[in-house]
Every structure is written in structure tokens, then in C-alpha cells.
Design a protein around this motif. Structure first.
Motif, PDB file in Angstrom:
ATOM      1  N   VAL A  16     -50.875   4.845   7.632  1.00 35.00           N
ATOM      2  CA  VAL A  16     -49.451   5.216   7.489  1.00 35.00           C
ATOM      3  C   VAL A  16     -48.789   4.411   6.374  1.00 35.00           C
ATOM      4  CG1 VAL A  16     -48.915   6.197   9.751  1.00 35.00           C
ATOM      5  CG2 VAL A  16     -48.762   3.747   9.434  1.00 35.00           C
TER       6      VAL A  16
ATOM      7  N   GLY B  62     -38.037   5.749   4.218  1.00 31.88           N
ATOM      8  CA  GLY B  62     -37.607   5.772   5.610  1.00 31.88           C
ATOM      9  C   GLY B  62     -37.768   7.121   6.288  1.00 31.88           C
ATOM     10  N   ARG B  63     -38.471   8.039   5.622  1.00 29.78           N
ATOM     11  CA  ARG B  63     -38.597   9.399   6.149  1.00 29.78           C
ATOM     12  C   ARG B  63     -40.091   9.733   6.234  1.00 29.78           C
ATOM     13  NH1 ARG B  63     -39.238  14.150   3.517  1.00 29.78           N
ATOM     14  NH2 ARG B  63     -38.264  16.028   4.355  1.00 29.78           N
ATOM     15  N   ALA B  64     -40.481  10.409   7.326  1.00 25.94           N
ATOM     16  CA  ALA B  64     -41.877  10.800   7.486  1.00 25.94           C
ATOM     17  C   ALA B  64     -42.196  11.975   6.558  1.00 25.94           C
ATOM     18  CB  ALA B  64     -42.144  11.185   8.929  1.00 25.94           C
TER      19      ALA B  64
ATOM     20  N   ALA C  20     -46.436  12.826   9.371  1.00 29.51           N
ATOM     21  CA  ALA C  20     -46.152  13.441  10.669  1.00 29.51           C
ATOM     22  C   ALA C  20     -47.428  14.064  11.241  1.00 29.51           C
ATOM     23  CB  ALA C  20     -45.062  14.493  10.532  1.00 29.51           C
TER      24      ALA C  20
ATOM     25  N   ILE D  61     -49.744  11.285  12.548  1.00 26.92           N
ATOM     26  CA  ILE D  61     -49.283  10.667  13.792  1.00 26.92           C
ATOM     27  C   ILE D  61     -49.396  11.657  14.961  1.00 26.92           C
ATOM     28  CG2 ILE D  61     -47.238   9.708  14.942  1.00 26.92           C
ATOM     29  CD1 ILE D  61     -46.661   8.316  12.227  1.00 26.92           C
TER      30      ILE D  61
ATOM     31  N   PHE E 271     -37.861  20.737  10.854  1.00 30.48           N
ATOM     32  CA  PHE E 271     -37.296  19.386  10.737  1.00 30.48           C
ATOM     33  C   PHE E 271     -37.355  18.954   9.276  1.00 30.48           C
ATOM     34  CE2 PHE E 271     -38.708  19.841  15.065  1.00 30.48           C
ATOM     35  CZ  PHE E 271     -37.726  19.192  15.810  1.00 30.48           C
TER      36      PHE E 271
ATOM     37  N   LEU F 132     -43.494  -4.355  13.096  1.00 34.51           N
ATOM     38  CA  LEU F 132     -43.789  -3.514  14.249  1.00 34.51           C
ATOM     39  C   LEU F 132     -43.033  -3.970  15.502  1.00 34.51           C
ATOM     40  CD1 LEU F 132     -45.826  -1.340  15.072  1.00 34.51           C
ATOM     41  CD2 LEU F 132     -47.419  -3.141  15.637  1.00 34.51           C
TER      42      LEU F 132
ATOM     43  N   VAL G 203     -46.467   6.750  18.612  1.00 34.52           N
ATOM     44  CA  VAL G 203     -45.430   7.061  17.632  1.00 34.52           C
ATOM     45  C   VAL G 203     -44.669   5.799  17.231  1.00 34.52           C
ATOM     46  CG1 VAL G 203     -43.237   8.254  17.336  1.00 34.52           C
ATOM     47  CG2 VAL G 203     -45.175   9.470  18.314  1.00 34.52           C
ATOM     48  N   SER G 204     -44.313   4.945  18.217  1.00 28.71           N
ATOM     49  CA  SER G 204     -43.507   3.780  17.825  1.00 28.71           C
ATOM     50  C   SER G 204     -44.335   2.761  17.057  1.00 28.71           C
ATOM     51  CB  SER G 204     -42.778   3.141  19.009  1.00 28.71           C
ATOM     52  OG  SER G 204     -43.542   3.160  20.157  1.00 28.71           O
ATOM     53  N   VAL G 205     -45.628   2.626  17.384  1.00 27.46           N
ATOM     54  CA  VAL G 205     -46.465   1.689  16.622  1.00 27.46           C
ATOM     55  C   VAL G 205     -46.568   2.129  15.166  1.00 27.46           C
ATOM     56  CG1 VAL G 205     -48.832   0.887  16.274  1.00 27.46           C
ATOM     57  CG2 VAL G 205     -47.819   0.787  18.532  1.00 27.46           C
ATOM     58  N   TYR G 206     -46.911   3.386  14.935  1.00 25.22           N
ATOM     59  CA  TYR G 206     -47.164   3.816  13.558  1.00 25.22           C
ATOM     60  C   TYR G 206     -45.885   3.906  12.732  1.00 25.22           C
ATOM     61  CZ  TYR G 206     -52.021   4.559  14.722  1.00 25.22           C
ATOM     62  OH  TYR G 206     -53.321   4.359  15.092  1.00 25.22           O
ATOM     63  N   PHE G 207     -44.843   4.472  13.298  1.00 24.27           N
ATOM     64  CA  PHE G 207     -43.605   4.536  12.522  1.00 24.27           C
ATOM     65  C   PHE G 207     -42.995   3.151  12.380  1.00 24.27           C
ATOM     66  CE2 PHE G 207     -43.310   9.208  13.569  1.00 24.27           C
ATOM     67  CZ  PHE G 207     -43.492   9.598  12.256  1.00 24.27           C
TER      68      PHE G 207
ATOM     69  N   ALA H 151     -44.572   0.355  11.978  1.00 22.87           N
ATOM     70  CA  ALA H 151     -45.276  -0.428  10.969  1.00 22.87           C
ATOM     71  C   ALA H 151     -44.732  -0.179   9.568  1.00 22.87           C
ATOM     72  CB  ALA H 151     -46.772  -0.125  11.016  1.00 22.87           C
ATOM     73  N   VAL H 152     -44.199   1.011   9.320  1.00 21.49           N
ATOM     74  CA  VAL H 152     -43.681   1.295   7.977  1.00 21.49           C
ATOM     75  C   VAL H 152     -42.157   1.414   7.961  1.00 21.49           C
ATOM     76  CG1 VAL H 152     -45.712   2.312   6.936  1.00 21.49           C
ATOM     77  CG2 VAL H 152     -44.264   3.730   8.372  1.00 21.49           C
ATOM     78  N   GLY H 153     -41.504   1.195   9.097  1.00 24.72           N
ATOM     79  CA  GLY H 153     -40.051   1.247   9.131  1.00 24.72           C
ATOM     80  C   GLY H 153     -39.487   2.632   8.892  1.00 24.72           C
ATOM     81  N   VAL H 154     -40.226   3.659   9.293  1.00 25.70           N
ATOM     82  CA  VAL H 154     -39.718   5.030   9.155  1.00 25.70           C
ATOM     83  C   VAL H 154     -38.885   5.367  10.387  1.00 25.70           C
ATOM     84  CG1 VAL H 154     -40.408   7.456   9.227  1.00 25.70           C
ATOM     85  CG2 VAL H 154     -41.491   5.914   7.611  1.00 25.70           C
ATOM     86  N   THR H 155     -37.631   5.773  10.174  1.00 22.35           N
ATOM     87  CA  THR H 155     -36.788   6.141  11.314  1.00 22.35           C
ATOM     88  C   THR H 155     -36.556   7.650  11.370  1.00 22.35           C
ATOM     89  OG1 THR H 155     -34.882   5.608   9.936  1.00 22.35           O
ATOM     90  CG2 THR H 155     -35.554   3.949  11.528  1.00 22.35           C
ATOM     91  N   LYS H 156     -36.723   8.326  10.225  1.00 22.98           N
ATOM     92  CA  LYS H 156     -36.580   9.779  10.223  1.00 22.98           C
ATOM     93  C   LYS H 156     -37.970  10.355  10.489  1.00 22.98           C
ATOM     94  CE  LYS H 156     -33.419  12.756   7.628  1.00 22.98           C
ATOM     95  NZ  LYS H 156     -33.860  14.037   8.008  1.00 22.98           N
ATOM     96  N   THR H 157     -38.268  10.581  11.803  1.00 23.61           N
ATOM     97  CA  THR H 157     -39.649  10.888  12.169  1.00 23.61           C
ATOM     98  C   THR H 157     -39.967  12.384  12.136  1.00 23.61           C
ATOM     99  OG1 THR H 157     -39.032  10.917  14.497  1.00 23.61           O
ATOM    100  CG2 THR H 157     -39.816   8.840  13.628  1.00 23.61           C
ATOM    101  N   ARG H 158     -38.958  13.205  11.877  1.00 28.22           N
ATOM    102  CA  ARG H 158     -39.138  14.646  11.703  1.00 28.22           C
ATOM    103  C   ARG H 158     -39.971  15.298  12.817  1.00 28.22           C
ATOM    104  NH1 ARG H 158     -41.408  15.891   6.517  1.00 28.22           N
ATOM    105  NH2 ARG H 158     -40.606  17.975   6.841  1.00 28.22           N
TER     106      ARG H 158
ATOM    107  N   ALA I 113     -42.905  14.825  13.934  1.00 31.81           N
ATOM    108  CA  ALA I 113     -44.006  14.097  14.573  1.00 31.81           C
ATOM    109  C   ALA I 113     -43.865  14.047  16.098  1.00 31.81           C
ATOM    110  CB  ALA I 113     -44.099  12.687  13.999  1.00 31.81           C
TER     111      ALA I 113
END
Lengths: 186, 167
Positions: free
Chosen positions: A112, A120-122, A127, A130, A185, B44, B133-137, B139-146, B148
Motif C-alpha cells: 500500500v 490521502g485518497r485510495a 482499494a 485492500i 465512490f 499505524l 482496512v484500518s491497518v493498511y489505510f 499505514a499510509v494515512g489514507v482517510t478517503k477510503t472510497r 474499499a
């Protein structure tokens, strides 16, 4: 999304505590959560540091290049903007498949990090990766077999094939829904 | 099985030896890799804290239990046996928690009973989605997870449904 998940889960829990009149219980549960994060991070730290170090050695020796070349084509069908993540993605999926969960997470985090564009966006690829990791395609569900054996099953391994097929269906569903929902999304 | 357990350590020896032959500074590479992992781990930690707090409150308050009671009748109409509902509800949030429920179900209903087999397949074919999901996002500080999270949840539901059908 995580914004909503976090607020809804926490608020619902706290409101139920409030309805029960159990303020002390609510505070204890909150503290147990953050404390649990520290414990979990420490548990993760050992294998994470080990495999990240070994991955860096393998990479500098040129060992991951061959793997990247081999896996780039099939993986980019799922993740078009794969970039330099082919090797850690392959290692993550392989480690998951062989039930090496300890090694799978560090490779997944490396993957990742390489898929991330720092905004800050997937991305669609992130996605997809994950979502795929949230389905458990595994050769042998070792922990389930252990529990079945401990509980006196006559044939603990009899669930292996149905489990494998169900996890394949889950992976398939992850791929399809990640592809289709990518348009919803933005 | 003794030989199988040697595969990974021997693989590590092979990687280290090959890197040495390739004139890599193995020691430095290892330290660099570990250093990077420590930084990832620090980024993380906040996400793990947030997710585990939410889950701890939800479980501790009994809200998850209420939710289970609420959906049980509907689930039974869909062909899901009532004892499986708490397991399915907890599975995306807690790996150790769902293994504990699995153990209870296998003890109460028998490991080879229909409930026991279905529970085993459900636990084996699904993941702790919110943790992953929380581990992987995280680790990179992604908050807009769309997509996933919804895709992961759909995947879990499909795994559960197919698992019940095949068990």
C-alpha cells in the motif's frame, strides 16, 4: 467512509452504555480500546520489523525484480496503476495463501505504501488490493482446524474444501464489487 | 511436517547468502528495512487506536448483542441458523473474538454438526475486515477510503453465504 464507521460504531456503543446507566463501563471500554491498540502494535512490531528488513535485503540483491516481472501482467489486470508494487503485492498474496499471516501484513503494508500517491485518497488499485486482502484465500485454515481438533471433530479437515471454495467466491466478489463500486465512490 | 517447517528459515538463509554474493551490504539493508517498518508502525498506531476503541465500546456495551437479537429473525428467514448470527456479526470486527465463539458453538452443537461445520467454514473463509482496512489505510494515512470498505463487506457477506451453502 472510515469517518462514518468510527463515529457510528463509537456513538452507538456509548449510547447503549448511557441507556444502561453504566458510565464507568463506558470509560473502561474506551480505555481498553486504545490500550489494546498499543498491545496489538507491539505484537505486530516483531514480525513486521523482521520481514521488512528481509524484504529490503532481497530487493537490494535484485531478487524481487524477477518476481515483479513475472507478476506484473496478471496483477495489472486487477490493479492498473500497480507501479512498483508488483513484488510486495505478490508476496502478500502468496503469504496469505500459505497461511503465513505474520509475513503477509508487512508485505501488504509495503504494497500500500507503493500504491499510495500521498494525496490521502485510495486509488482504484489500492482499494482493490485492500478489498482482496479482506477475503481470506488460504490453502489451510489452520486456526479453524486447530479449534475443530480441540473440540473433538471426527474429521477436522472435512471443512477445508468448502472453506476454500467459499473464500474463492469471497475474493471474486471483492474483485467485482471493487471494480464496479469504483465508479460510485469518486 | 518437520521438513516443511524448515522451508522458511532455509529460504531466509538463501536470501541472505545470495545478497552477500551480489555484494549487497546485507546488514545495512536489513537496518534500513526495519527502520522504515518502525515509521510505518508509528503512523499505524492512531488508526488501530481509533478502530479498537470503537469496537471495544460496541462490544462492551452489549450493542452488538442487541443488533444480533434484532436481525436474528430476518436471518433465519434467509436460512441462517440462529446460533450463527452472533458469529457472523462479530467476524468483521474481531479475529480472536470469533474464534472464541467458534469454540463455544463447536462445544455446544458438536464440531461435525451442521451448525459446527457452517461456523467453521464461515470463520475460515472470511477475514477481520475492519482490522485489515484500518491497518493498511492507517499505514499510509489514507482517510478517503472510497470503495474499499463496501467491497470488503460485500466480499465477506458472499463468503459467508457461499460458506453456509457448501458446508
Amino acid at each position: 467512509m472510515m469517518n462514518w464507521v468510527f463515529v457510528i460504531l463509537t456513538a452507538v456503543g456509548l449510547i447503549v452504555f448511557a441507556v444502561k446507566g453504566d458510565g464507568a463501563g463506558a470509560m473502561a471500554a474506551l480505555a481498553a480500546g486504545t490500550g489494546g491498540a498499543v498491545t496489538l502494535a507491539l505484537e505486530l512490531a516483531g514480525p513486521f520489523m523482521l520481514w521488512s528488513g528481509l524484504f529490503k535485503v532481497a530487493e537490494r540483491a535484485g531478487l524481487t525484480e524477477g518476481l515483479s516481472k513475472m507478476m506484473r501482467k496478471p496483477l495489472s489486470l486487477l490493479m492498473p496503476d500497480l507501479g512498483g508494487a508488483a513484488a510486495p503485492v505478490s508476496l502478500n498474496l502468496a503469504a496469505n495463501f500459505f497461511g503465513l499471516g505474520n509475513a503477509a501484513t508487512p508485505f501488504g503494508i509495503e504494497a500500500v505504501k507503493r500504491l499510495d500517491r500521498g494525496d490521502g485518497r485510495a486509488s482504484d488499485s489500492m482499494a482493490m488490493f485492500i478489498a482482496l486482502n479482506s477475503s481470506a484465500v488460504e490453502l489451510l485454515p489452520t486456526s479453524v482446524i486447530a479449534v475443530r481438533t480441540a473440540c473433538g471433530s471426527a474429521d477436522p479437515y472435512s471443512v477445508v474444501i468448502p472453506t476454500f471454495l467459499a473464500s474463492l467466491a469471497a475474493a471474486f466478489a471483492a474483485i467485482i464489487s471493487a471494480k464496479l463500486l469504483g465508479r460510485v465512490f469518486k | 511436517m518437520k521438513w516443511a517447517s524448515l522451508a522458511v528459515p532455509m529460504l531466509i538463509v538463501a536470501i541472505l547468502a545470495y545478497a552477500l554474493v551480489k555484494k549487497v551490504n546485507v546488514y545495512k539493508a536489513f537496518l534500513d528495512g526495519v527502520g522504515e517498518s518502525v515509521r510505518s508502525l508509528m503512523s499505524l498506531l492512531p488508526c488501530l487506536a481509533a478502530m479498537l476503541t470503537a469496537i471495544s465500546v460496541l462490544k462492551g456495551s452489549g450493542a452488538l448483542g442487541f443488533f444480533t437479537d434484532l436481525i436474528s429473525p430476518a436471518a433465519e428467514k434467509l436460512g441462517v441458523k440462529a446460533p450463527l448470527v452472533p458469529l457472523i456479526a462479530l467476524r468483521p470486527f474481531s479475529g480472536s473474538g470469533s474464534l472464541a465463539i467458534l469454540k463455544e458453538l463447536l462445544t455446544e452443537y458438536g464440531a461435525d454438526s451442521p451448525v459446527g461445520r457452517e461456523a467453521s467454514v464461515i470463520v475460515g473463509s472470511t477475514e477481520t475486515v475492519f482490522y485489515t482496512v484500518s491497518v493498511y489505510f492507517g499505514a499510509v494515512g489514507v482517510t478517503k477510503t472510497r470503495q474499499a470498505v463496501p467491497a470488503a463487506i460485500i466480499s465477506g457477506l458472499v463468503g459467508t453465504a457461499v460458506g453456509i451453502l457448501l458446508a
